[in-house]
Design a protein around this motif. Structure first.
Motif, mmCIF file in Angstrom:
data_model
loop_
_atom_site.group_PDB
_atom_site.id
_atom_site.type_symbol
_atom_site.label_atom_id
_atom_site.label_comp_id
_atom_site.label_asym_id
_atom_site.label_seq_id
_atom_site.Cartn_x
_atom_site.Cartn_y
_atom_site.Cartn_z
ATOM 1 N N PHE A 2 0.794 -1.100 -0.072
ATOM 2 C CA PHE A 2 0.643 0.261 -0.197
ATOM 3 C C PHE A 2 1.341 0.939 -0.342
ATOM 4 C CE2 PHE A 2 -3.306 -2.641 1.098
ATOM 5 C CZ PHE A 2 -3.131 -3.621 1.432
ATOM 6 N N SER B 245 -5.859 -0.686 -1.335
ATOM 7 C CA SER B 245 -5.357 0.855 -0.083
ATOM 8 C C SER B 245 -5.556 0.488 0.795
ATOM 9 C CB SER B 245 -5.770 2.333 -0.867
ATOM 10 O OG SER B 245 -7.282 1.674 -0.609
ATOM 11 N N LYS C 179 0.796 5.211 -0.982
ATOM 12 C CA LYS C 179 -0.363 6.556 -1.787
ATOM 13 C C LYS C 179 0.682 6.705 -2.549
ATOM 14 C CE LYS C 179 -2.228 10.910 -0.280
ATOM 15 N NZ LYS C 179 -1.556 12.058 0.717
#
Length: 561
Positions: A27, A314, A29
């Protein structure tokens, strides 16, 4: 409303999970680089005042450089429009444009051009034949289309023929020409998230998202069904689902995501992942209009809405739930996942209908159940509540007295045998007839017995059955039972129930515990979109095969089928 998917043209195959070297998704960003270029809305058709005010509000926020606030405002408003009931007109929107727009709504600073529906146009300004929904275009209702059109302009407008009108055209054609065949029906509008379109492409490729019209599903499934009234506590939910047996397509499916664990939140994360696997719970919770003071309900609604705004695989922090439960569960201490699960559900249920007070006697299990359900018409009880009946035999009058209690779970002692520990053996031990050496007063003859024979059975089966194994003991010493427990994917509890009940279940989710009583780690497993996943806080891993290998089960969730 939104989901992740990869655009595959002219393919009728169901999407598969991402093909990567590892099933575990990291995960990270996504970097935000480009800025949104939002053309000013130019009214080309009449708009209601509310929509005009909302567009102006979004523009003002962007002019004040409040980008995230403007996106949140736009996301909430378009979601509200897409979920509108009783809007018959439907419009097609170019798939690629919809993907770009959804990425914008997720907070990715994407440049949004004017709408370009030129590739969708066929004869007579109707949609071109051979195009596929959720491949070449997505469907919006009239208000949602008006909003995106006024915000971003472009076009042209592509109105879809309503099913009832299409049927009348087909009927007319057939009457005029008996030899003609009815035209091929386009793909029916099914909510995107119910089609398992949660796909992540290989590394270095774009992740895309698609808009859908969830409220249009019911009209396509059965046009004769009228929407049922529902109060704040989902009063008619039980009647709609149990009595009418209407076809249902769940609106409650959400992206598959991880939950962050800054310290000791694995107990909470694992329990929440179990709840997130129940689509009807998600749908029912989001349908409730919260009242002042319903902080546990509101916290779960906030979590669900946050998840819906995320892309698949996510991760987010369940901040709203942490905060509301902090008085009971300290953030710096080890906690029990099963205890949290029942506490959280109980608090939501209490906020909806209050505490159940049963001070009267009933003549039958059916009467007791009717009383309970009439006073607890909420989504929590509809999903989790069942009923247990206990029969006590009085030696003085040779009569059997019955007691009735609502149940949300079964807490089973671990019954060891030479063949190991098995779920069915634990159930048989729990429901075996036993002699209780304690004073008991008969309800019928009013005499006191020094010992009594007692037998229990289930007189109402829940929609979802929660089973907990008593792995942790505090007396005479604190310890954890680490033995492996075997359990089946399909479970039939008929021998422990009254006759005439639906007793077949299939495994939906479970919580496991590794470690000892004073320290360890919880993980969850759950079935989502016909696949099994392991949820280890932020990390989500797809499990190959239906058979689970983790035998350190602590809590099992079975779904009735």
């Amino acid at each position: 409303m939104f989901c992740c998917g990869s655009k595959k043209k002219k393919s009728n195959a169901k999407p598969e999970e991402p093909s990567t070297n590892s099933d575990t998704h990291s995960f990270k960003k996504e970097e935000e680089s480009q800025k949104v270029n939002v053309p000013p809305p130019v009214p080309a058709k009449p708009m209601d005042e509310e929509m005009l005010r909302k567009i102006q509000e979004i523009k003002d926020l962007r002019n004040r450089s409040l980008y995230e606030k403007s996106v949140e405002c736009e996301h909430d408003y378009i979601t509200q429009l897409i979920n509108k009931e009783n809007i018959q007109e439907q419009f097609a929107l170019d798939f690629t444009w919809a993907v770009n727009y959804t990425n914008h709504l997720k907070g990715k600073k994407t440049e949004i051009q004017s709408i370009n529906n030129q590739n969708l146009i066929g004869p007579n300004q109707q949609i071109k034949s051979g195009l596929k929904q959720d491949v070449d275009y997505v469907v919006l209702n009239e208000q949602a289309w008006n909003f995106v059109y006024q915000m971003y302009r472009g076009g042209p407008e592509v109105k879809l023929i309503h099913p009832s009108k299409r049927e009348s055209q087909v009927q007319s054609t057939s009457l005029n020409n008996p030899q003609s065949k009815p035209p091929k029906q386009p793909q029916s509008m099914i909510q995107t998230s119910s089609n398992s379109r949660f796909i992540q492409q290989k590394p270095m490729t774009q992740t895309v998202s698609v808009m859908a019209t969830p409220k249009s599903v019911d009209r396509q499934v059965s046009q004769t069904m009228q929407p049922q009234p529902r109060n704040d506590s989902v009063q008619n939910y039980r009647q709609v689902n149990q009595e009418q047996k209407r076809p249902s397509i769940s609106q409650g499916q959400i992206p598959i995501i991880g939950l962050r664990n800054p310290r000791y939140y694995c107990y909470m994360n694992s329990a929440l992942q179990v709840l997130l696997s129940i689509d009807s719970l998600t749908e029912g919770i989001l349908a409730i209009q919260p009242k002042y003071g319903q902080k546990f309900l509101t916290s779960y609604q906030e979590l669900l809405r946050s998840i819906k705004r995320q892309g698949s695989f996510s991760s987010i922090a369940a901040q709203s739930v942490w905060e509301v439960c902090s008085g009971k569960f300290q953030f710096n201490q080890q906690q029990d996942s099963h205890e949290f699960l029942l506490f959280f559900l109980g608090k939501i249920q209490e906020e909806l209908v209050g505490k159940y007070k049963n001070k009267q006697e009933f003549n039958s299990a059916e009467q007791a159940w009717s009383d309970y359900t009439s006073k607890n018409q909420d989504i929590i009880d509809f999903i989790f509540a069942g009923q247990s009946t206990s029969q006590s035999y009085c030696k003085s009058c040779n009569q059997v007295c019955e007691g009735y209690d609502p149940i949300w779970d079964l807490s089973l002692s671990i019954n060891k045998s030479y063949t190991g520990i098995d779920l069915m053996d634990c159930l048989k031990s729990y429901y075996r007839e036993e002699v209780i050496n304690d004073t008991w007063k008969c309800d019928k003859c009013k005499k006191t017995n020094k010992s009594v024979k007692r037998k229990m059975f289930i007189s109402q089966t829940p929609q979802y059955l929660i089973i907990q194994f008593k792995r942790f003991t505090t007396f005479p010493t604190s310890q954890k039972i680490n033995d492996s427990i075997s359990y089946t994917e399909k479970l039939d509890i008929q021998e422990f129930c009254s006759k005439g009940l639906q007793t077949k279940y299939k495994l939906k989710a479970l919580i496991t515990h590794m470690g000892q009583i004073n320290g360890g780690h919880y993980k969850a497993y759950a079935e989502r979109y016909n696949n099994w996943y392991q949820f280890d806080d932020e990390t989500v891993s797809k499990i190959n095969g239906k058979q689970l290998s983790d035998r350190s089960a602590y809590v099992l969730l079975y779904e009735k089928y």
